[in-house]
Design a protein around this motif. Structure first.
Motif, PDB file in Angstrom:
ATOM      1  N   ILE A   1       0.891  -1.239  -0.016  1.00  0.00           N
ATOM      2  CA  ILE A   1      -0.069   0.119   0.004  1.00  0.00           C
ATOM      3  C   ILE A   1       0.902   1.261  -0.012  1.00  0.00           C
ATOM      4  CG2 ILE A   1      -2.050   1.262   1.237  1.00  0.00           C
ATOM      5  CD1 ILE A   1      -2.643  -1.596   2.384  1.00  0.00           C
ATOM      6  N   THR A   2       2.024   1.319   0.935  1.00  0.00           N
ATOM      7  CA  THR A   2       2.786   2.375   0.805  1.00  0.00           C
ATOM      8  C   THR A   2       3.381   2.739  -0.523  1.00  0.00           C
ATOM      9  OG1 THR A   2       3.403   1.922   3.177  1.00  0.00           O
ATOM     10  CG2 THR A   2       5.027   3.176   1.863  1.00  0.00           C
ATOM     11  N   ALA A   3       3.756   1.478  -1.536  1.00  0.00           N
ATOM     12  CA  ALA A   3       4.362   1.711  -2.588  1.00  0.00           C
ATOM     13  C   ALA A   3       3.468   2.042  -3.721  1.00  0.00           C
ATOM     14  CB  ALA A   3       4.942   0.325  -3.165  1.00  0.00           C
ATOM     15  N   LEU A   4       2.077   1.871  -3.518  1.00  0.00           N
ATOM     16  CA  LEU A   4       1.023   2.460  -4.418  1.00  0.00           C
ATOM     17  C   LEU A   4       1.039   4.016  -4.131  1.00  0.00           C
ATOM     18  CD1 LEU A   4      -0.997   1.187  -6.277  1.00  0.00           C
ATOM     19  CD2 LEU A   4      -2.195   0.628  -4.454  1.00  0.00           C
ATOM     20  N   GLY A   5       0.972   4.523  -2.995  1.00  0.00           N
ATOM     21  CA  GLY A   5       1.301   5.545  -2.724  1.00  0.00           C
ATOM     22  C   GLY A   5      -0.071   6.608  -2.512  1.00  0.00           C
ATOM     23  N   LYS A   6       0.056   7.696  -2.362  1.00  0.00           N
ATOM     24  CA  LYS A   6      -0.768   8.738  -1.904  1.00  0.00           C
ATOM     25  C   LYS A   6      -1.983   9.100  -2.945  1.00  0.00           C
ATOM     26  CE  LYS A   6      -1.206  12.754   0.578  1.00  0.00           C
ATOM     27  NZ  LYS A   6      -0.870  13.641   1.796  1.00  0.00           N
ATOM     28  N   THR A   7      -1.634   8.816  -4.134  1.00  0.00           N
ATOM     29  CA  THR A   7      -2.489   8.812  -5.145  1.00  0.00           C
ATOM     30  C   THR A   7      -3.076   7.381  -5.935  1.00  0.00           C
ATOM     31  OG1 THR A   7      -0.863   9.114  -6.874  1.00  0.00           O
ATOM     32  CG2 THR A   7      -1.729  11.093  -5.688  1.00  0.00           C
ATOM     33  N   GLY A   8      -2.482   6.573  -5.287  1.00  0.00           N
ATOM     34  CA  GLY A   8      -2.683   4.978  -5.967  1.00  0.00           C
ATOM     35  C   GLY A   8      -4.110   4.622  -5.581  1.00  0.00           C
ATOM     36  N   ILE A   9      -4.730   3.839  -6.389  1.00  0.00           N
ATOM     37  CA  ILE A   9      -6.137   3.307  -6.152  1.00  0.00           C
ATOM     38  C   ILE A   9      -6.001   1.889  -6.157  1.00  0.00           C
ATOM     39  CG2 ILE A   9      -8.210   3.011  -7.218  1.00  0.00           C
ATOM     40  CD1 ILE A   9      -7.825   5.789  -6.903  1.00  0.00           C
ATOM     41  N   LEU A  10      -6.654   1.292  -5.166  1.00  0.00           N
ATOM     42  CA  LEU A  10      -6.593  -0.267  -5.209  1.00  0.00           C
ATOM     43  C   LEU A  10      -8.181  -0.737  -5.329  1.00  0.00           C
ATOM     44  CD1 LEU A  10      -5.215  -3.093  -4.057  1.00  0.00           C
ATOM     45  CD2 LEU A  10      -6.480  -2.552  -1.703  1.00  0.00           C
ATOM     46  N   VAL A  11      -8.227  -1.844  -6.326  1.00  0.00           N
ATOM     47  CA  VAL A  11      -9.480  -2.288  -6.476  1.00  0.00           C
ATOM     48  C   VAL A  11      -9.377  -3.976  -6.274  1.00  0.00           C
ATOM     49  CG1 VAL A  11     -11.156  -2.780  -8.531  1.00  0.00           C
ATOM     50  CG2 VAL A  11     -10.202  -0.612  -8.351  1.00  0.00           C
ATOM     51  N   ASN A  12     -10.276  -4.362  -5.454  1.00  0.00           N
ATOM     52  CA  ASN A  12     -10.319  -5.788  -5.203  1.00  0.00           C
ATOM     53  C   ASN A  12     -11.726  -6.528  -5.569  1.00  0.00           C
ATOM     54  OD1 ASN A  12      -9.907  -8.147  -4.006  1.00  0.00           O
ATOM     55  ND2 ASN A  12      -9.718  -7.327  -2.037  1.00  0.00           N
ATOM     56  N   ILE A  13     -11.563  -7.431  -6.723  1.00  0.00           N
ATOM     57  CA  ILE A  13     -12.797  -7.982  -6.927  1.00  0.00           C
ATOM     58  C   ILE A  13     -12.329  -9.697  -6.761  1.00  0.00           C
ATOM     59  CG2 ILE A  13     -14.138  -6.472  -8.141  1.00  0.00           C
ATOM     60  CD1 ILE A  13     -11.674  -9.160  -9.809  1.00  0.00           C
ATOM     61  N   GLY A  14     -11.075  -9.967  -5.800  1.00  0.00           N
ATOM     62  CA  GLY A  14     -10.843 -11.408  -5.845  1.00  0.00           C
ATOM     63  C   GLY A  14     -11.695 -11.834  -4.451  1.00  0.00           C
ATOM     64  N   ARG A  15     -10.775 -11.646  -3.379  1.00  0.00           N
ATOM     65  CA  ARG A  15     -11.270 -12.285  -1.916  1.00  0.00           C
ATOM     66  C   ARG A  15     -10.737 -11.029  -1.002  1.00  0.00           C
ATOM     67  NH1 ARG A  15     -14.083 -14.713  -4.178  1.00  0.00           N
ATOM     68  NH2 ARG A  15     -14.697 -17.049  -4.331  1.00  0.00           N
ATOM     69  N   GLY A  16     -11.668 -10.872   0.044  1.00  0.00           N
ATOM     70  CA  GLY A  16     -11.048 -10.035   1.027  1.00  0.00           C
ATOM     71  C   GLY A  16      -9.909 -10.153   1.580  1.00  0.00           C
ATOM     72  N   SER A  17      -9.428 -11.592   1.797  1.00  0.00           N
ATOM     73  CA  SER A  17      -8.270 -11.647   2.751  1.00  0.00           C
ATOM     74  C   SER A  17      -6.998 -11.641   1.929  1.00  0.00           C
ATOM     75  CB  SER A  17      -8.385 -13.047   3.316  1.00  0.00           C
ATOM     76  OG  SER A  17      -9.292 -13.118   4.430  1.00  0.00           O
ATOM     77  N   LEU A  18      -6.889 -11.262   0.756  1.00  0.00           N
ATOM     78  CA  LEU A  18      -5.956 -10.836  -0.176  1.00  0.00           C
ATOM     79  C   LEU A  18      -5.167  -9.674   0.405  1.00  0.00           C
ATOM     80  CD1 LEU A  18      -7.375 -11.111  -3.872  1.00  0.00           C
ATOM     81  CD2 LEU A  18      -5.825 -12.779  -2.724  1.00  0.00           C
TER      82      LEU A  18
END
Lengths: 330, 330
Positions: free
Chosen positions: A233-250
């Motif tokens: 998450i740190t590497a993705l950074g302050k303007t980074g976006i995470l999309v998760n359509i896999g499983r929550g525990s990823l």
């Protein structure tokens, strides 16, 4: 002669084709109603209860598992004749696969029946987060537009560097769609795919460092549990976006929530959560987050496709023919 | 010698390069701040007022029109030296083009600076309506998931028949994106495009009859005013979806609202409305509608592109060089 023989065969008394319906009590059976005309369904939650459930369930060769209800080693002890588990999800992490392997039980998944729907939804969540579509809708419904209130600018989709985690049936469809938006695609998967032009990263930290957006499309396994951790998450950074359509525990959800609340991650589109249906309430007030109740696969069209796959696999199983979407347990 | 000549030129006294800033009072000038370093901006709403506004505005050769503020024949009477209007929207329907033609005033639009953003947003609205993303987000934020409440199934994106009205810079980008989702594209435009493989319909009623989704990507003109009327909505049908990222008056909004409220149209994704910022309140309670405050073009990246285009066009105008994105007034 041949016709007469076939006619005889079709009138031969059938061994009862028993399916144990493995489900959460809240699951609606109506979605699979056509199966009941071809197979004898043993439903532990039927009302009234099936009079011979305990006897017949010991003879049943198949478990039809609907939804993410776990199939444990204890379940398999209870149903000793089971040879085949029909899964109805793309993932099979809710089955005790080691126990299945030991007992020689075959397993099929939903294959790619849901892949288009999940890929569509992943792109929808991404556009929604970047362009703040749900936030815009909230803004209008609250009558804030007419009142001239401020509205945060969103961020462009085209040209974004998108990192896809897991370039399987779903991930490759997400990539294809986002290419058409002019996004630059790279990916991390167990191994490099030789026939795709996207940039490959052997580890997710490098992928995150070189991406504006990370989309999780991989299965949940021991190796991928919390694959998105504090460092990623740190590497993705302050303007980074995470999309998760896999499983929550990823995702290490506690870390994710902290980063979002502190404004140290740009935003997130989440269809899955670690402790569903519980969603961290800290997210409810954030406009840069889109929350969805694990519905990426839920369209009538994909359910029809699933019913078709399950039916054809069951027919194949009872006629000793090959199964589709079978999971290798080696 | 050449270097010295160039140096002399750069120190030559400059004719003041005056721009009338034509805007609604609420518009934020900061978005175009770099222009102020190159041109003298005459802003009727500046605070304190420009001491020589009335004199200088009569000498200004350029109007920089920001946002959809109309430029009327009366405006042109007030600014008699104007030769060029810099539009900052993709559409120029808010300018009195007949008056411009009569006076030999040149007009440029935002060209295709916004096209990617608008196309991205159109696809986002479509996925959002079909898959109910904003409704899902509302459902989760209301804590309804944990309470086990019912949630309507959505509809698949892949495979939908999408009819695009206006296959210009935006429409063709929408088509390209939705092709990657496996949608089947057809279109209506003033004339058939010989080099595209999409099915062409000469009238919108035929297009609507043969589409699951209609996306409005055309300019608002006398011919396209209320091009989506009662008949077109009826042809689109009970499960049909309308997406409008063009202009509100492309649609007979009163009819549209009636169809949606009565459940006679499947859903709508609306970024524009007939009487902005007024949005019909009947829509606020509908889950099959996504409402957006005319923001399809609003990303920081597209504003930067617009500022670049406006700057280069203004430099070109003051040096008698060709303009980009000039509108033909013939």
């Amino acid at each position: 002669m041949a016709a007469a023989a076939a006619d005889n065969l079709s009138h031969a008394p059938q061994t009862p084709r028993l399916l144990i319906l493995h489900r959460f009590p809240t699951f609606k059976l109506s979605l699979f109603s056509s199966l009941a005309t071809r197979f004898t369904i043993l439903d532990p939650f039927s009302d009234p209860p099936h009079p011979s459930f305990s006897t017949l369930s010991k003879l049943a060769r198949v478990i039809l598992c609907v939804g993410p209800k776990p199939v444990t080693s204890e379940d398999l002890d209870r149903y000793p004749a089971v040879e085949y588990i029909v899964g109805t999800s793309a993932g099979v992490n809710h089955f005790d696969l080691a126990a299945c392997r030991l007992r020689g039980i075959r397993v099929t998944s939903a294959g790619d029946v849901f892949s288009d729907d999940v890929a569509d939804y992943a792109v929808g969540l991404l556009i929604d987060v970047l362009r703040r579509v749900s936030a815009a809708d909230r803004f209008v419904r609250a009558s804030s537009w007419g009142e001239g209130k401020e509205y945060a600018l969103a961020s462009k989709v085209s040209g974004k560097r998108v990192g896809i985690v897991g370039l399987g049936s779903i991930g490759s469809r997400v990539a294809k769609r986002l290419e058409a938006f002019g996004c630059r695609i790279s990916y991390k998967s167990r191994k490099m795919h030789p026939h795709v032009s996207y940039t490959y990263y052997a580890n997710i930290l490098d992928l995150a460092s070189n991406s504006d957006v990370l989309i999780l499309c991989c299965a949940l396994t021991d190796e991928t549990y919390h694959v998105v951790n504090r460092d990623v998450i740190t590497a993705l950074g302050k303007t980074g976006i995470l999309v998760n359509i896999g499983r929550g525990s990823l995702v290490d959800e506690k870390e994710l929530v902290g980063f979002l609340v502190r404004g140290e991650l740009g935003g997130a589109g989440l269809d899955v959560f670690e402790h569903e249906p519980r969603v961290p309430e800290e997210l409810f007030t954030l406009d840069n987050v889109v929350l969805s109740p694990h519905r990426a696969v839920f369209t009538p069209e994909s359910f029809a496709g699933l019913e078709e796959l399950a039916t054809s696999n069951l027919e194949a199983f009872f006629s000793d023919k090959p199964l589709k979407a079978e999971i290798s347990l080696e």
